[in-house]
Design an enzyme around this catalytic site. Structure first.
Site, PDB file in Angstrom:
ATOM      1  N   LYS A 153       0.879  -1.176   0.000  1.00 20.40           N
ATOM      2  CA  LYS A 153       0.000   0.000   0.000  1.00 20.40           C
ATOM      3  C   LYS A 153       0.906   1.212   0.000  1.00 20.40           C
ATOM      4  O   LYS A 153       1.653   1.463   0.954  1.00 20.40           O
ATOM      5  CB  LYS A 153      -0.918  -0.005   1.236  1.00 20.40           C
ATOM      6  CG  LYS A 153      -1.804   1.226   1.292  1.00 20.40           C
ATOM      7  CD  LYS A 153      -2.974   1.069   2.263  1.00 20.40           C
ATOM      8  CE  LYS A 153      -3.858   2.287   2.210  1.00 20.40           C
ATOM      9  NZ  LYS A 153      -3.811   3.102   3.443  1.00 20.40           N
ATOM     10  N   GLY A 178      -8.356   9.491   9.500  1.00 18.40           N
ATOM     11  CA  GLY A 178      -8.669   9.590  10.920  1.00 18.40           C
ATOM     12  C   GLY A 178      -9.672  10.665  11.265  1.00 18.40           C
ATOM     13  O   GLY A 178     -10.034  10.838  12.422  1.00 18.40           O
ATOM     14  N   ALA A 233      -9.653   6.075   3.882  1.00 13.37           N
ATOM     15  CA  ALA A 233      -9.502   7.283   4.705  1.00 13.37           C
ATOM     16  C   ALA A 233     -10.789   8.075   4.815  1.00 13.37           C
ATOM     17  O   ALA A 233     -11.452   8.360   3.832  1.00 13.37           O
ATOM     18  CB  ALA A 233      -8.397   8.188   4.184  1.00 13.37           C
ATOM     19  N   ASN A 249      -9.919   1.871   9.409  1.00 11.72           N
ATOM     20  CA  ASN A 249      -9.011   1.587  10.520  1.00 11.72           C
ATOM     21  C   ASN A 249      -9.432   2.373  11.766  1.00 11.72           C
ATOM     22  O   ASN A 249      -9.949   1.808  12.728  1.00 11.72           O
ATOM     23  CB  ASN A 249      -7.564   1.913  10.113  1.00 11.72           C
ATOM     24  CG  ASN A 249      -6.554   1.568  11.189  1.00 11.72           C
ATOM     25  OD1 ASN A 249      -6.899   1.297  12.340  1.00 11.72           O
ATOM     26  ND2 ASN A 249      -5.285   1.571  10.858  1.00 11.72           N
TER      27      ASN A 249
END
Lengths: 256, 256, 256, 256
Positions: D98, D159, D185, D207
């Site tokens: 990645k 995030g 993302a 994530n």
């Protein structure tokens, strides 16, 4: 009054930049662009008949307050862009260039790689480079590093009139930029232009929304006012948003 | 120029209505409201000292072009609203009233049931009723049926500055209404006001966003321009949106 | 696993409520509604042939886990609604009723005044009242006060598939309500349903988006999973939003 | 069931890709990632202690169905990225990488120029390259031309949990791409993931939203269901949106 905008060595009172495409007549174009009070007007080199001193578009825009900004619309690579810019410099006697490289004919989105390459070379050749790009904050910083005089991130695809579909990234670009940020493409209504200015954009470029309106002269004036309103609000500082209501009027029980 | 707005027997050149709450001083309020060029200014009856001819707020708003619009802020029921309206008619010598019934102190959202009940009674009592309501298209029609002179649906909670969070319903209200539609509450930036006007709202009411700005006079002027811009764009007819890009400049390959 | 939802005296494992309209066949309706695992299915009284024991719709929904919820679709006043509810109570042997009063045939938006009036009377008559309403927080509280067992605010006009266009007000309703909040109308995709559940809605009602999909059985299953996902995320508590990026991976310079 | 996703020579049943950052413990990470049923899990090379056979992260992810995807997080240039990829190939015995190059530590936005340069070189070196990029349709096509096996446009800054702030451009990317499109993302809630899948994205990478939830295992399961729901809805074809309401139930006047 509002602060002036400086790009390279020029100062602008108006923060509304315009274009010459899609008007139904040259006469209507002239009237609308005068009503807009725009001081920077982009024109496609291909539309300028450089051999003809009486060229229609140029003759209509021959006013003291108007600066012509040739653009490279139609080129697909950095090499073609540099060639186009050099032709336009000779033809229009200006070293300003709006750099547009969009290989895809459907969405006309700009090519980040070729644009950076062309920008770097054009800066070296003495141009004042105004690159049209995706609202990509990292690309904006890289363009700034090679010496462009402003960045022109898009709000939405050209001519779509969708407004600011990139606002989360425009905010980052405006926060980080050391050169003027001009929102280009997608602005379809005065409210969109006002919003861009309220976010802190230094200027906006509007073409389609004026040109294809049913009444381009009135629409040009509407955009002029909206841009001034948005800038004025930015300088006056907007009130913050609140999750709760905040009473405008006293709320003590009426009869108490 | 733009069409005038008519409510009951009065014509308005300005489509920006304002309020008197939350300004840091009466002087600043006066300067800002004059800069706004607003011709209809709402004032809470509780803020008017009806026994005092030198009442501060009223003396500041004593201008020929200004119409005062008493509001019933602070009432919680139809009965209280009717009583407040009658008091204000006597005190301010006007039969116009902005009907606001919001029992909840946190979000200040209007009560549809009490508002309809009060509106019906106030119309019978000869008032020009301007009801502040949720952006509820069915309620708007019912208010129209009982004879209100306009409807004032909210964009977002009062003072939240969130903008038009009810746009899907404002569009239906504007499409269906036979009385003027004035977007009230939530408008926090000139771009919001311009957007409401572009949708076809007949006017907007702005208070908090002007009053709590760092520079109320400049902000008032910004709103004035944005409202004019939005109205002008509405009358000039905005260009349609497109899913695809539409080139502003010719795209035939540059070198061909 | 997720908490059960309780309305009146019934507990529901599934938080996806469905309807029987617009399916291309009764067979497909049955297959899709079984795939949805919905335990509360609304049916228009007009569609039920009360004199016919072999009525098509009812026979297809004759499963232990399924509760039928007659609705008053087609009525225009409180009086008609009460009459319809009484008919349905007799025909379907249930005192549950989904109260729908929408006089306007174009947008099918609910009437707040008639709905409150009917709700009050139906509660007195012993019904479990589930009112379909605009996302009006004050109206929700008033309905709660007259004794409805839940509120069913809309996300967007029925059948529009536009999603949650009332989210700013749904959040307030959910925060303030003491009865379950079921988002009804407008939910057009599983992501919309998940979003409503993440906001804290107690359930959603989906009909059109399943019935008019090209593959209703698969779509029903997709909604079932999305509702569970959204509820699970709500109970697990979503991570907060951030204006800045927060690295997922370590960012110390790679080579250091 | 849903179609499988193929990238290079591998087939995936799960369209939810995950990462290993920000979990409060390795144990919780393992439990959550197993609950997600993810088959492709990205890990920062810096977090892997390549000299230690008992490395904590790797030992926790030693399951047959899990493929590790080393990422180049922390590099700032194409050169560093290539070096990192070669290290990871040796350490983890995989030629998948990645590719993440984000020089700015505040918003962690990817660099389009360095990413294209690195991608081109890594493809030549035999890597399966999965580049993390801005949602720039032209850049996606250029990456495809140099041979990447998929593109990973962002929804919002890493995030931030803001969701799909680039949807107008993701739609263009999905329409034009000949390689799988994985939204990476910004996905902060199951509804965001479902939305991406409904748009036609081939997979999503999540994530932060799992790792920093109060209950990562439940949140992982919620994302798993939402991704399946969104994919199922995409394959089943969503019903179209409508500006008007479309009745679910019959609307002939109730009493007629």
């Amino acid at each position: 009054m509002s602060q002036k905008l400086k790009i390279a060595d020029k100062e602008f009172t108006s923060r509304l930049f315009t274009g010459t495409g899609k008007f139904s007549s040259s006469h209507l174009m002239k009237e609308a662009l005068l009503a807009s009070e725009s001081e920077l007007i982009t024109v496609a080199l291909k539309r300028v008949d450089v051999a003809n001193e009486e060229d229609d578009i140029l003759s209509h825009l021959n006013h003291n307050h108007i600066n012509l900004l040739p653009n490279t619309s139609g080129v697909r690579t950095a090499k073609e862009a540099v060639f186009a810019a050099e032709l336009s410099r000779e033809a229009l006697e200006t070293n300003w260039v709006k750099l547009e490289i969009h290989p895809d004919p459907r969405y006309l989105l700009p090519d980040p790689i070729e644009t950076l390459k062309a920008a770097e070379e054009l800066v070296k050749l003495g141009f004042v480079v105004m690159p049209y790009i995706h609202a990509d904050p990292v690309l904006c910083k890289r363009l700034e590093e090679v010496g462009v005089q402003c960045v022109m991130p898009l709000g939405a695809p050209i001519g779509s009139n969708k407004g600011l579909k990139t606002v989360d990234f425009l905010e980052i670009i405006i926060e980080q930029s050391n050169v003027p940020v001009i929102v280009d493409a997608g602005i379809g209504a005065p409210s969109h232009a006002a919003y861009a200015m309220e976010l802190g954009a230094d200027a906006v470029l509007v073409n389609t929304a004026i040109a294809v309106s049913q009444t381009p002269v009135a629409m040009a004036k509407a955009f002029k006012m909206a841009v001034e309103a948005g800038r004025m609000a930015y300088e006056a500082k907007l009130a913050p948003r609140s999750e709760m209501a905040i009473a405008s009027s006293p709320l003590t029980s009426f009869l108490s």
